[in-house]
Structure formats: structure tokens, C-alpha cells
Scaffold this motif. Sequence first.
Motif, PDB file in Angstrom:
ATOM      1  N   VAL A  61       0.842  -1.186   0.000  1.00 42.69           N
ATOM      2  CA  VAL A  61       0.000   0.000   0.000  1.00 42.69           C
ATOM      3  C   VAL A  61       0.877   1.236   0.000  1.00 42.69           C
ATOM      4  O   VAL A  61       2.096   1.165   0.234  1.00 42.69           O
ATOM      5  CB  VAL A  61      -0.932   0.011   1.232  1.00 42.69           C
ATOM      6  CG1 VAL A  61      -1.874  -1.174   1.206  1.00 42.69           C
ATOM      7  CG2 VAL A  61      -0.109   0.001   2.519  1.00 42.69           C
ATOM      8  N   SER A  62       0.275   2.376  -0.252  1.00 43.37           N
ATOM      9  CA  SER A  62       1.012   3.623  -0.204  1.00 43.37           C
ATOM     10  C   SER A  62       1.607   3.805   1.192  1.00 43.37           C
ATOM     11  O   SER A  62       0.927   3.630   2.205  1.00 43.37           O
ATOM     12  CB  SER A  62       0.084   4.795  -0.537  1.00 43.37           C
ATOM     13  OG  SER A  62       0.788   6.020  -0.481  1.00 43.37           O
ATOM     14  N   GLY A  63       2.878   4.125   1.245  1.00 43.69           N
ATOM     15  CA  GLY A  63       3.551   4.239   2.532  1.00 43.69           C
ATOM     16  C   GLY A  63       4.058   2.914   3.054  1.00 43.69           C
ATOM     17  O   GLY A  63       4.437   2.814   4.224  1.00 43.69           O
ATOM     18  N   GLY A  64       4.084   1.881   2.200  1.00 39.80           N
ATOM     19  CA  GLY A  64       4.521   0.556   2.625  1.00 39.80           C
ATOM     20  C   GLY A  64       6.020   0.347   2.560  1.00 39.80           C
ATOM     21  O   GLY A  64       6.483  -0.783   2.542  1.00 39.80           O
ATOM     22  N   ALA A  65       6.781   1.417   2.508  1.00 31.58           N
ATOM     23  CA  ALA A  65       8.247   1.386   2.565  1.00 31.58           C
ATOM     24  C   ALA A  65       8.873   0.728   1.344  1.00 31.58           C
ATOM     25  O   ALA A  65       9.946   0.128   1.431  1.00 31.58           O
ATOM     26  CB  ALA A  65       8.721   0.689   3.835  1.00 31.58           C
ATOM     27  N   LYS A  66       8.222   0.849   0.173  1.00 31.18           N
ATOM     28  CA  LYS A  66       8.811   0.283  -1.042  1.00 31.18           C
ATOM     29  C   LYS A  66      10.086   1.029  -1.422  1.00 31.18           C
ATOM     30  O   LYS A  66      11.098   0.412  -1.752  1.00 31.18           O
ATOM     31  CB  LYS A  66       7.778   0.350  -2.177  1.00 31.18           C
ATOM     32  CG  LYS A  66       6.507  -0.461  -1.920  1.00 31.18           C
ATOM     33  CD  LYS A  66       5.582  -0.445  -3.126  1.00 31.18           C
ATOM     34  CE  LYS A  66       5.009   0.937  -3.401  1.00 31.18           C
ATOM     35  NZ  LYS A  66       4.099   1.396  -2.328  1.00 31.18           N
ATOM     36  N   THR A  67      10.017   2.353  -1.399  1.00 33.98           N
ATOM     37  CA  THR A  67      11.202   3.146  -1.740  1.00 33.98           C
ATOM     38  C   THR A  67      12.310   2.926  -0.727  1.00 33.98           C
ATOM     39  O   THR A  67      13.493   2.822  -1.088  1.00 33.98           O
ATOM     40  CB  THR A  67      10.836   4.635  -1.804  1.00 33.98           C
ATOM     41  OG1 THR A  67       9.785   4.821  -2.773  1.00 33.98           O
ATOM     42  CG2 THR A  67      12.041   5.474  -2.214  1.00 33.98           C
ATOM     43  N   GLN A  68      11.943   2.847   0.550  1.00 30.31           N
ATOM     44  CA  GLN A  68      12.946   2.622   1.592  1.00 30.31           C
ATOM     45  C   GLN A  68      13.658   1.292   1.388  1.00 30.31           C
ATOM     46  O   GLN A  68      14.837   1.147   1.727  1.00 30.31           O
ATOM     47  CB  GLN A  68      12.295   2.662   2.971  1.00 30.31           C
ATOM     48  CG  GLN A  68      11.888   4.043   3.445  1.00 30.31           C
ATOM     49  CD  GLN A  68      10.570   4.519   2.838  1.00 30.31           C
ATOM     50  OE1 GLN A  68      10.029   3.863   1.948  1.00 30.31           O
ATOM     51  NE2 GLN A  68      10.069   5.639   3.317  1.00 30.31           N
ATOM     52  N   ALA A  69      12.940   0.307   0.835  1.00 29.89           N
ATOM     53  CA  ALA A  69      13.561  -0.997   0.575  1.00 29.89           C
ATOM     54  C   ALA A  69      14.662  -0.870  -0.467  1.00 29.89           C
ATOM     55  O   ALA A  69      15.685  -1.564  -0.390  1.00 29.89           O
ATOM     56  CB  ALA A  69      12.508  -2.000   0.118  1.00 29.89           C
ATOM     57  N   LEU A  70      14.479   0.001  -1.449  1.00 29.85           N
ATOM     58  CA  LEU A  70      15.516   0.216  -2.458  1.00 29.85           C
ATOM     59  C   LEU A  70      16.761   0.835  -1.832  1.00 29.85           C
ATOM     60  O   LEU A  70      17.891   0.435  -2.133  1.00 29.85           O
ATOM     61  CB  LEU A  70      14.977   1.109  -3.578  1.00 29.85           C
ATOM     62  CG  LEU A  70      13.801   0.555  -4.390  1.00 29.85           C
ATOM     63  CD1 LEU A  70      13.346   1.582  -5.423  1.00 29.85           C
ATOM     64  CD2 LEU A  70      14.180  -0.738  -5.075  1.00 29.85           C
ATOM     65  N   PHE A  71      16.547   1.822  -0.959  1.00 26.69           N
ATOM     66  CA  PHE A  71      17.680   2.439  -0.277  1.00 26.69           C
ATOM     67  C   PHE A  71      18.391   1.419   0.614  1.00 26.69           C
ATOM     68  O   PHE A  71      19.623   1.390   0.694  1.00 26.69           O
ATOM     69  CB  PHE A  71      17.207   3.632   0.564  1.00 26.69           C
ATOM     70  CG  PHE A  71      16.651   4.764  -0.250  1.00 26.69           C
ATOM     71  CD1 PHE A  71      17.164   5.055  -1.513  1.00 26.69           C
ATOM     72  CD2 PHE A  71      15.618   5.548   0.233  1.00 26.69           C
ATOM     73  CE1 PHE A  71      16.654   6.098  -2.268  1.00 26.69           C
ATOM     74  CE2 PHE A  71      15.098   6.600  -0.517  1.00 26.69           C
ATOM     75  CZ  PHE A  71      15.622   6.878  -1.767  1.00 26.69           C
ATOM     76  N   ALA A  72      17.591   0.588   1.283  1.00 26.60           N
ATOM     77  CA  ALA A  72      18.168  -0.428   2.159  1.00 26.60           C
ATOM     78  C   ALA A  72      18.996  -1.425   1.365  1.00 26.60           C
ATOM     79  O   ALA A  72      20.064  -1.869   1.818  1.00 26.60           O
ATOM     80  CB  ALA A  72      17.064  -1.155   2.928  1.00 26.60           C
ATOM     81  N   ALA A  73      18.518  -1.801   0.160  1.00 25.47           N
ATOM     82  CA  ALA A  73      19.257  -2.747  -0.671  1.00 25.47           C
ATOM     83  C   ALA A  73      20.626  -2.198  -1.039  1.00 25.47           C
ATOM     84  O   ALA A  73      21.614  -2.939  -1.095  1.00 25.47           O
ATOM     85  CB  ALA A  73      18.456  -3.063  -1.935  1.00 25.47           C
ATOM     86  N   GLU A  74      20.711  -0.884  -1.291  1.00 18.77           N
ATOM     87  CA  GLU A  74      21.994  -0.271  -1.636  1.00 18.77           C
ATOM     88  C   GLU A  74      22.969  -0.369  -0.462  1.00 18.77           C
ATOM     89  O   GLU A  74      24.174  -0.528  -0.663  1.00 18.77           O
ATOM     90  CB  GLU A  74      21.787   1.188  -2.029  1.00 18.77           C
ATOM     91  CG  GLU A  74      21.000   1.351  -3.322  1.00 18.77           C
ATOM     92  CD  GLU A  74      20.825   2.810  -3.701  1.00 18.77           C
ATOM     93  OE1 GLU A  74      21.341   3.682  -2.965  1.00 18.77           O
ATOM     94  OE2 GLU A  74      20.186   3.093  -4.727  1.00 18.77           O
ATOM     95  N   GLU A  75      22.445  -0.265   0.754  1.00 20.80           N
ATOM     96  CA  GLU A  75      23.315  -0.352   1.926  1.00 20.80           C
ATOM     97  C   GLU A  75      23.687  -1.799   2.232  1.00 20.80           C
ATOM     98  O   GLU A  75      24.827  -2.087   2.632  1.00 20.80           O
ATOM     99  CB  GLU A  75      22.619   0.278   3.131  1.00 20.80           C
ATOM    100  CG  GLU A  75      22.391   1.781   3.003  1.00 20.80           C
ATOM    101  CD  GLU A  75      21.862   2.376   4.286  1.00 20.80           C
ATOM    102  OE1 GLU A  75      21.938   1.707   5.333  1.00 20.80           O
ATOM    103  OE2 GLU A  75      21.368   3.518   4.256  1.00 20.80           O
TER     104      GLU A  75
END
Length: 216
Positions: A100-114
Motif C-alpha cells: 500500500v502507499s507508505g509501505g516502505a517500497k522506496t525505503q527498501a531500495l535504499f536499504a538494498a543499496e546499503e
Amino acid sequence: ERKRNTASAGNEAPEHEPEPEPAPEPTTSAMRLPDRFWRAREWLTQLRNYARGSRINEITALGAALSRVAAMLPPGSGFSSGIGGKTITPMNLLCCIVAVSGGAKTQALFAAEEMVPRPTFLDVEEATVGSGEGIVDSFMGSVPNDSGKGSTIRQVRHNAWLYMDEGEALFKLAAQPSNTTLEILRSAVSGAPIGTANSIAGGRRRKATNYNVGFC
């Protein structure tokens, strides 16, 4: 009281209801994997701990990380599928995160980079998915001609991590006439040669082979 007296008189143990059997550990679901899965490898345990600390769903973090791992493999990496006589099948991965909107999809991409840093020995293209031609261009570069005059565009890299923040954008791309984004992505899963029919300098065409790609 009658049951207790009867049991004592008959020298029998009091009746007890059988204890319920423990519920089986869940296998898999859309949002959860069993604890034994995360304990199977140390890196999985670390990934789960990282996801929990970052308030990201564990499965979301896993999918994003694996797509990035697929993009960072050395050229030629793969496995033997035994299908069609092909000896090596690349471990390319397309991961679709649904939330859902706000489900941390974008944050998961940032986390993958780290969680999965780029290897220093690889030339990896990291870019947002656009047209099918743009995906092919992720592997291309300008190379000087042998004559020393001018240059030619051809494949210069074999690794790419492609991402798209919103799935709606992919549907809009696919709806455009003659768009090849989905076609290229489907071919990329199996590592099939990808390219366009548009000629470029020197009469050559854009064509990528022997590549590792991850899409999230």
C-alpha cells in the motif's frame, strides 16, 4: 465432586483433557516466512535484523536485496538448467514489491543499496527503468573506432541494477505504442540477447549479451 470421589475409590487418576497440540510453524505467506528460514544462513539473520531495525517488511527487504545481488554477479555467473542444451543460465531476477502507499517500497531500495554494496571490480549501471531501448542502453557505451576517427556505440558493461519506484509508471510505459519495456524485461529474465532494430553509427545495432541484471 462425584468424579473426584469415584476416582479416589477406584484408585484411578483423575480425568484430564488432552493438551492441545502446538500449532505448526507457518511455512510461507505473502508477508511472512518461518523463523527457521531466517536462521538458515547468517546473512539472512542479519538481513532480517536490518529490516526490523529500519521498519521495513522482511520480505520486501529480501526481494530488493536479492535483485541487487543478481545485478552484482560477475559476468558469466549462472547455473546449469539442462534446458535446450544451454549450459549456463544467468541468475537474473525481476522482483515486484506490492504494498500500500507508505509501505516502505522506496525505503527498501535504499536499504538494498546499503545491504549490498557495489563491488569495486565491476562496472555496474544503476538506473531507473524507462523504455526498452533505455534498458539495452544500460549496457552500452561509446568506443573509439579502430581507425581513430569517430566512435561506435556497443556493449561495454555486463551488469545493471534497474529500479522503478511506482508500478503505475511501468503500466503507462507499456501502454505506449511500440513500447518494448515489458518485452525486454521478459527476455532479460532468461538472459536472452536484447537489442533494438535501430541502426546506429557504423551500421551496427544495439545488442546486449552475457549480462547480469536485477530489477526491482
